[in-house]
Motif scaffolding. Structure first.
Motif: not given
Length: 119
Positions: A86-102
Protein backbone atom coordinates in the motif's frame (compact mmCIF):
# COMPACT_ATOMS: atom_id res chain seq x y z
CA UNK A 1 6.67 -6.27 -14.17
CA UNK A 2 9.33 -8.58 -12.79
CA UNK A 3 8.81 -9.36 -9.08
CA UNK A 4 11.64 -11.03 -7.14
CA UNK A 5 11.25 -12.28 -3.57
CA UNK A 6 14.10 -12.93 -1.14
CA UNK A 7 13.87 -14.00 2.49
CA UNK A 8 16.11 -14.32 5.53
CA UNK A 9 15.04 -16.34 8.55
CA UNK A 10 11.62 -17.06 7.03
CA UNK A 11 10.49 -20.25 5.33
CA UNK A 12 8.79 -19.19 2.13
CA UNK A 13 5.87 -21.36 1.14
CA UNK A 14 3.89 -21.30 -2.08
CA UNK A 15 1.11 -19.54 -0.16
CA UNK A 16 3.36 -16.71 1.03
CA UNK A 17 4.98 -16.43 -2.40
CA UNK A 18 1.58 -16.13 -4.08
CA UNK A 19 0.33 -13.68 -1.44
CA UNK A 20 3.34 -11.37 -1.94
CA UNK A 21 3.04 -11.49 -5.74
CA UNK A 22 -0.71 -10.76 -5.56
CA UNK A 23 -0.32 -7.85 -3.13
CA UNK A 24 2.49 -6.18 -5.08
CA UNK A 25 0.96 -6.79 -8.51
CA UNK A 26 -2.44 -5.44 -7.40
CA UNK A 27 -0.90 -2.36 -5.77
CA UNK A 28 1.26 -1.46 -8.77
CA UNK A 29 -0.83 -2.71 -11.70
CA UNK A 30 -1.81 0.79 -12.93
CA UNK A 31 1.82 1.91 -12.79
CA UNK A 32 3.16 -1.18 -14.58
CA UNK A 33 4.44 0.65 -17.67
CA UNK A 34 6.65 2.89 -15.48
CA UNK A 35 8.22 -0.01 -13.56
CA UNK A 36 11.10 -2.24 -14.61
CA UNK A 37 11.40 -4.50 -11.57
CA UNK A 38 10.21 -4.98 -8.00
CA UNK A 39 12.30 -6.67 -5.29
CA UNK A 40 10.66 -7.80 -2.06
CA UNK A 41 12.94 -8.64 0.88
CA UNK A 42 11.40 -10.27 3.95
CA UNK A 43 13.09 -11.23 7.19
CA UNK A 44 12.38 -12.22 10.75
CA UNK A 45 14.80 -10.10 12.80
CA UNK A 46 14.44 -12.03 16.07
CA UNK A 47 13.92 -15.46 14.59
CA UNK A 48 11.59 -17.74 16.57
CA UNK A 49 11.57 -15.42 19.62
CA UNK A 50 8.51 -13.58 18.32
CA UNK A 51 7.60 -9.93 18.71
CA UNK A 52 7.24 -7.05 16.30
CA UNK A 53 10.08 -8.11 14.07
CA UNK A 54 8.77 -9.20 10.67
CA UNK A 55 10.27 -6.84 8.10
CA UNK A 56 9.15 -6.34 4.53
CA UNK A 57 11.22 -4.12 2.24
CA UNK A 58 9.82 -3.37 -1.21
CA UNK A 59 12.19 -1.78 -3.72
CA UNK A 60 10.93 -0.57 -7.12
CA UNK A 61 13.20 0.18 -10.10
CA UNK A 62 11.52 2.79 -12.31
CA UNK A 63 12.01 3.28 -16.05
CA UNK A 64 13.61 6.68 -15.38
CA UNK A 65 16.44 4.80 -13.60
CA UNK A 66 15.32 5.90 -10.13
CA UNK A 67 14.73 3.52 -7.23
CA UNK A 68 11.99 3.85 -4.62
CA UNK A 69 12.02 1.73 -1.45
CA UNK A 70 9.69 1.26 1.52
CA UNK A 71 10.28 -0.81 4.65
CA UNK A 72 7.59 -1.91 7.07
CA UNK A 73 7.97 -3.78 10.36
CA UNK A 74 5.04 -5.64 11.90
CA UNK A 75 4.26 -8.54 14.20
CA UNK A 76 2.61 -10.42 11.32
CA UNK A 77 4.42 -11.04 8.01
CA UNK A 78 1.22 -10.78 5.94
CA UNK A 79 0.37 -7.43 7.52
CA UNK A 80 3.91 -6.14 6.88
CA UNK A 81 3.67 -7.12 3.20
CA UNK A 82 0.16 -5.65 2.85
CA UNK A 83 1.23 -2.33 4.41
CA UNK A 84 4.40 -2.18 2.32
CA UNK A 85 2.44 -2.77 -0.89
CA UNK A 86 0.00 0.00 0.00
CA UNK A 87 2.78 2.43 0.93
CA UNK A 88 4.92 1.68 -2.14
CA UNK A 89 1.94 2.40 -4.39
CA UNK A 90 1.50 5.88 -2.86
CA UNK A 91 5.25 6.54 -2.89
CA UNK A 92 5.75 5.51 -6.53
CA UNK A 93 2.76 7.61 -7.64
CA UNK A 94 4.07 10.65 -5.76
CA UNK A 95 7.56 10.10 -7.14
CA UNK A 96 6.31 9.84 -10.73
CA UNK A 97 4.17 12.99 -10.37
CA UNK A 98 7.16 14.95 -9.04
CA UNK A 99 9.34 13.62 -11.84
CA UNK A 100 6.72 14.59 -14.44
CA UNK A 101 6.37 18.08 -12.98
CA UNK A 102 10.14 18.51 -12.97
CA UNK A 103 10.38 17.40 -16.62
CA UNK A 104 7.67 19.88 -17.65
CA UNK A 105 9.42 22.73 -15.81
CA UNK A 106 12.71 21.81 -17.44
CA UNK A 107 11.12 21.76 -20.88
CA UNK A 108 9.48 25.16 -20.33
CA UNK A 109 12.75 26.68 -19.12
CA UNK A 110 14.58 25.38 -22.19
CA UNK A 111 11.93 26.71 -24.57
CA UNK A 112 11.65 30.02 -22.81
CA UNK A 113 8.57 31.54 -21.23
CA UNK A 114 5.54 30.49 -23.32
CA UNK A 115 3.64 33.62 -22.17
CA UNK A 116 6.01 35.93 -24.08
CA UNK A 117 5.21 36.33 -27.76
CA UNK A 118 8.14 36.25 -30.18
CA UNK A 119 8.21 39.22 -32.39
Amino acid sequence: MNITIRTKGIEISCTIDQFVHDQVRTALQHLDEEIIAVDVFMKDANGPKGGIDKQALVRVQLRNQQVVAIETVHQNLHAAVRKSAKRIKRTVRRHLRKSQRFSKQRMHSQLGDPGIAAG
